[in-house]
Motif scaffolding. Structure first.
Motif, mmCIF file in Angstrom:
data_model
loop_
_atom_site.group_PDB
_atom_site.id
_atom_site.type_symbol
_atom_site.label_atom_id
_atom_site.label_comp_id
_atom_site.label_asym_id
_atom_site.label_seq_id
_atom_site.Cartn_x
_atom_site.Cartn_y
_atom_site.Cartn_z
ATOM 1 N N ALA A 7 10.226 6.215 3.376
ATOM 2 C CA ALA A 7 10.523 5.011 2.605
ATOM 3 C C ALA A 7 9.483 4.822 1.511
ATOM 4 O O ALA A 7 8.330 5.263 1.649
ATOM 5 C CB ALA A 7 10.541 3.796 3.529
ATOM 6 N N LYS A 8 9.890 4.190 0.450
ATOM 7 C CA LYS A 8 8.943 3.900 -0.623
ATOM 8 C C LYS A 8 7.945 2.862 -0.131
ATOM 9 O O LYS A 8 8.297 1.915 0.574
ATOM 10 C CB LYS A 8 9.679 3.386 -1.864
ATOM 11 N N ALA A 9 6.700 3.047 -0.510
ATOM 12 C CA ALA A 9 5.666 2.098 -0.123
ATOM 13 C C ALA A 9 5.966 0.732 -0.730
ATOM 14 O O ALA A 9 6.560 0.639 -1.809
ATOM 15 C CB ALA A 9 4.298 2.586 -0.590
ATOM 16 N N PRO A 10 5.574 -0.334 -0.048
ATOM 17 C CA PRO A 10 5.766 -1.656 -0.641
ATOM 18 C C PRO A 10 5.008 -1.759 -1.957
ATOM 19 O O PRO A 10 4.055 -1.022 -2.200
ATOM 20 C CB PRO A 10 5.200 -2.601 0.418
ATOM 21 N N ALA A 11 5.443 -2.663 -2.805
ATOM 22 C CA ALA A 11 4.757 -2.864 -4.082
ATOM 23 C C ALA A 11 3.330 -3.338 -3.831
ATOM 24 O O ALA A 11 3.067 -4.053 -2.855
ATOM 25 C CB ALA A 11 5.508 -3.879 -4.918
ATOM 26 N N PRO A 12 2.390 -2.938 -4.678
ATOM 27 C CA PRO A 12 1.015 -3.432 -4.517
ATOM 28 C C PRO A 12 0.986 -4.950 -4.549
ATOM 29 O O PRO A 12 1.588 -5.567 -5.438
ATOM 30 C CB PRO A 12 0.277 -2.838 -5.717
ATOM 31 N N PRO A 13 0.323 -5.595 -3.588
ATOM 32 C CA PRO A 13 0.263 -7.062 -3.585
ATOM 33 C C PRO A 13 -0.402 -7.644 -4.829
ATOM 34 O O PRO A 13 -0.091 -8.759 -5.240
ATOM 35 C CB PRO A 13 -0.560 -7.375 -2.333
ATOM 36 N N TYR A 14 -1.318 -6.894 -5.417
ATOM 37 C CA TYR A 14 -1.998 -7.319 -6.634
ATOM 38 C C TYR A 14 -1.865 -6.207 -7.668
ATOM 39 O O TYR A 14 -1.831 -5.030 -7.324
ATOM 40 C CB TYR A 14 -3.479 -7.616 -6.360
ATOM 41 N N PRO A 15 -1.793 -6.566 -8.954
ATOM 42 C CA PRO A 15 -1.538 -5.548 -9.990
ATOM 43 C C PRO A 15 -2.602 -4.465 -10.018
ATOM 44 O O PRO A 15 -3.796 -4.724 -9.877
ATOM 45 C CB PRO A 15 -1.559 -6.381 -11.290
ATOM 46 N N LEU A 16 -2.136 -3.230 -10.185
ATOM 47 C CA LEU A 16 -2.999 -2.071 -10.370
ATOM 48 C C LEU A 16 -2.445 -1.284 -11.550
ATOM 49 O O LEU A 16 -1.245 -1.025 -11.618
ATOM 50 C CB LEU A 16 -3.014 -1.194 -9.120
ATOM 51 N N SER A 17 -3.304 -0.890 -12.467
ATOM 52 C CA SER A 17 -2.865 -0.207 -13.686
ATOM 53 C C SER A 17 -2.992 1.297 -13.536
ATOM 54 O O SER A 17 -3.579 1.806 -12.576
ATOM 55 C CB SER A 17 -3.686 -0.694 -14.881
ATOM 56 N N GLY A 18 -2.451 2.020 -14.515
ATOM 57 C CA GLY A 18 -2.560 3.474 -14.530
ATOM 58 C C GLY A 18 -1.546 4.140 -13.617
ATOM 59 O O GLY A 18 -0.618 3.518 -13.100
ATOM 60 N N ARG A 19 -1.716 5.455 -13.423
ATOM 61 C CA ARG A 19 -0.877 6.199 -12.481
ATOM 62 C C ARG A 19 -1.355 5.910 -11.068
ATOM 63 O O ARG A 19 -2.550 5.938 -10.783
ATOM 64 C CB ARG A 19 -0.970 7.708 -12.731
ATOM 65 N N LEU A 20 -0.415 5.661 -10.174
ATOM 66 C CA LEU A 20 -0.758 5.300 -8.810
ATOM 67 C C LEU A 20 -0.073 6.239 -7.825
ATOM 68 O O LEU A 20 1.079 6.636 -8.022
ATOM 69 C CB LEU A 20 -0.338 3.857 -8.504
ATOM 70 N N GLY A 21 -0.780 6.576 -6.769
ATOM 71 C CA GLY A 21 -0.220 7.366 -5.691
ATOM 72 C C GLY A 21 -0.671 6.825 -4.356
ATOM 73 O O GLY A 21 -1.804 6.345 -4.218
ATOM 74 N N LEU A 22 0.217 6.882 -3.363
ATOM 75 C CA LEU A 22 -0.124 6.377 -2.029
ATOM 76 C C LEU A 22 0.682 7.128 -0.979
ATOM 77 O O LEU A 22 1.876 7.391 -1.174
ATOM 78 C CB LEU A 22 0.180 4.877 -1.922
ATOM 79 N N TRP A 23 0.031 7.481 0.100
ATOM 80 C CA TRP A 23 0.697 8.038 1.272
ATOM 81 C C TRP A 23 0.008 7.482 2.501
ATOM 82 O O TRP A 23 -1.204 7.619 2.663
ATOM 83 C CB TRP A 23 0.608 9.568 1.279
ATOM 84 N N VAL A 24 0.763 6.799 3.340
ATOM 85 C CA VAL A 24 0.263 6.265 4.599
ATOM 86 C C VAL A 24 1.221 6.736 5.683
ATOM 87 O O VAL A 24 2.436 6.500 5.586
ATOM 88 C CB VAL A 24 0.179 4.732 4.583
ATOM 89 N N ALA A 25 0.696 7.410 6.693
ATOM 90 C CA ALA A 25 1.556 8.008 7.707
ATOM 91 C C ALA A 25 0.933 7.898 9.090
ATOM 92 O O ALA A 25 -0.282 8.045 9.249
ATOM 93 C CB ALA A 25 1.820 9.479 7.384
ATOM 94 N N GLU A 26 1.768 7.658 10.076
ATOM 95 C CA GLU A 26 1.378 7.822 11.467
ATOM 96 C C GLU A 26 1.729 9.253 11.860
ATOM 97 O O GLU A 26 2.833 9.723 11.578
ATOM 98 C CB GLU A 26 2.102 6.842 12.383
ATOM 99 N N VAL A 27 0.776 9.951 12.481
ATOM 100 C CA VAL A 27 1.002 11.341 12.846
ATOM 101 C C VAL A 27 0.842 11.525 14.347
ATOM 102 O O VAL A 27 0.106 10.780 15.011
ATOM 103 C CB VAL A 27 0.035 12.287 12.097
#
Length: 422
Positions: free
Chosen positions: A82-102
């Motif tokens: 699933a797509k990560a939720p939107a950042p709660p506060y603005p962040l500029s530039g190119r953004l990347g995020l991966w959060v996973a339970e393994v």
């Protein structure tokens, strides 16, 4: 886009800094379908923009006899999530995020969310976790002693604070992770060997992950002081990239920090472009670097003594205080590291919750509007925490035990004080 596969690694370069076309698939893709060829391990495959596959070197000899299917040259892209939720506060530039339970045994992703998980970003100081792992593997191999000591020379000194002369390996690992000491990192990186740090990614088939460059080399290259980099701006795509990396590191050692800074400041203030970082920094994608951390911290292949060393040092990195799971007391084990640079910020790590979840995370920001990005730390962790809540559930302070709550309620009703614990 040009792609070259060689040995265990595939080295990618492109205008958009994205790994959305997975090398392991792209190298075999044709308009009419898929073609297969078995090549010798010493050969290589390259694909031109037209889609034509060209065999070079030993790969030109194609075996006529059937061979067992081989593992793809590169790790596949991030699994569907699933797509990560939107950042709660603005962040500029190119953004990347991966959060996973393994799964702690298989390292299989059980549940994850992501945003641009396969895009390439500069790692900044978060790459220092890989230097720690490589150092511990050298210790286990008997090639490095924790008590080996180092002299701090002008050639070896990088930007920022630096360790005392004759600091030992153990001290340098602590300074590298706790203080993000660039000089300590470079001393260890060079002692272990540039290619041995890179091998961590190569062995895991992380084809978009570059770990080979010590920190001082980044800035000497960006300041225009490395003649090797100026002559070979496409160095990472070349077959002799390991030799070129060693030469660029040698270029870096020719300058003291007092000679470097006057050249570097005008570059950042007047001519720096975010895309320049992709030629001179260590790189990865959120998914690939989280994969590396899962292997490092859950399947690192270390001896018991090296494992204790890693546990004691890796927990010194920044991140636990920023995680809501840590704030509510639900973290049993934490290892992580942050990094920042001119218009870039990274936070990556692993943690195990007290209720049994194993989580890896990788946040990456590049080309931010702000040149100094550390104030974005709160915003970064707000986003990481929102993603963690999506993956393993909201992190809240545990409710008081039922028996304790009942005693408190009864005492309140009777007007007497609840008994204190002995």
């Amino acid at each position: 886009m040009t792609l070259a596969l060689g040995g265990a690694g595939a080295w990618w370069w492109g205008e958009q800094a994205t790994a959305s076309a997975p090398p392991g698939v792209a190298a075999h893709q044709q308009d009419s379908g898929q073609q297969q060829a078995s090549v010798s391990q010493q050969g290589s495959v390259s694909q031109q923009d037209s889609g034509e596959i060209i065999l070079v070197g030993a790969a030109a000899s194609v075996s006529e006899s059937p061979v067992p299917p081989q593992e793809p040259a590169c790790l596949a892209p991030a699994p569907e999530a699933a797509k990560a939720p939107a950042p709660p506060y603005p962040l500029s530039g190119r953004l990347g995020l991966w959060v996973a339970e393994v799964d702690p045994q298989t390292l299989e992703v059980l549940r994850a969310v992501g945003t641009n998980p396969d895009s390439v970003f500069p790692l900044a100081s978060t790459y220092k976790q890989a230097v720690l792992w490589a150092t511990l593997r050298e210790f286990d191999a008997g090639r490095l002693s924790p008590q080996e000591r180092f002299e701090i020379t002008p050639a070896g000194q990088s930007l920022g604070e630096y360790p005392f002369d004759h600091s030992n390996v153990r001290t340098l690992t602590e300074r590298m992770i706790r203080n993000s000491d660039n000089t300590a990192t470079d001393l260890l990186h060079r002692r272990v060997g540039l290619q041995r740090v890179q091998a961590l990614a190569d062995e895991l088939r992380l084809c978009h992950t570059r770990l080979i460059l010590p920190t001082k080399a980044w800035w000497v290259m960006q300041a225009g002081l490395s003649s090797t980099y100026l002559a070979h701006p496409d160095w990472w795509r070349r077959e002799d990239r390991a030799a070129l990396a060693a030469q660029m590191d040698a270029d870096a050692k020719e300058y003291t920090v007092y000679e470097l800074v006057p050249k570097l400041d005008p570059y950042f203030e007047k001519t720096h472009e975010p895309r320049d970082d992709l030629g001179s920094h260590n790189l990865s994608t959120p998914y690939e670097f989280a994969t590396l951390l899962a292997h490092q911290y859950l399947r690192g292949g270390l001896s018991e003594r090296a494992g204790r060393w890693q546990d004691e040092v890796a927990r010194l990195g920044y991140g636990k205080a920023g995680l809501r799971a840590g704030q509510v007391g639900n973290i049993q084990t934490f290892y992580g590291k942050g990094g920042n640079g001119w218009r870039l910020l990274t936070y990556t790590g692993y943690f195990k919750t007290k209720d049994g979840h194993h989580v890896v995370y990788a946040f990456m920001q590049h080309g931010a509007d702000e040149w100094y990005t550390m104030p974005n730390t709160y915003r970064a962790f707000a986003w990481i925490n929102a993603a963690v809540d999506e993956v393993i559930g909201p992190q809240k302070k545990p409710a008081p035990p039922a028996a304790s709550a009942a005693v408190t309620s009864a005492a309140t009703a009777s007007g007497t004080a609840a008994p204190k614990a002995p």
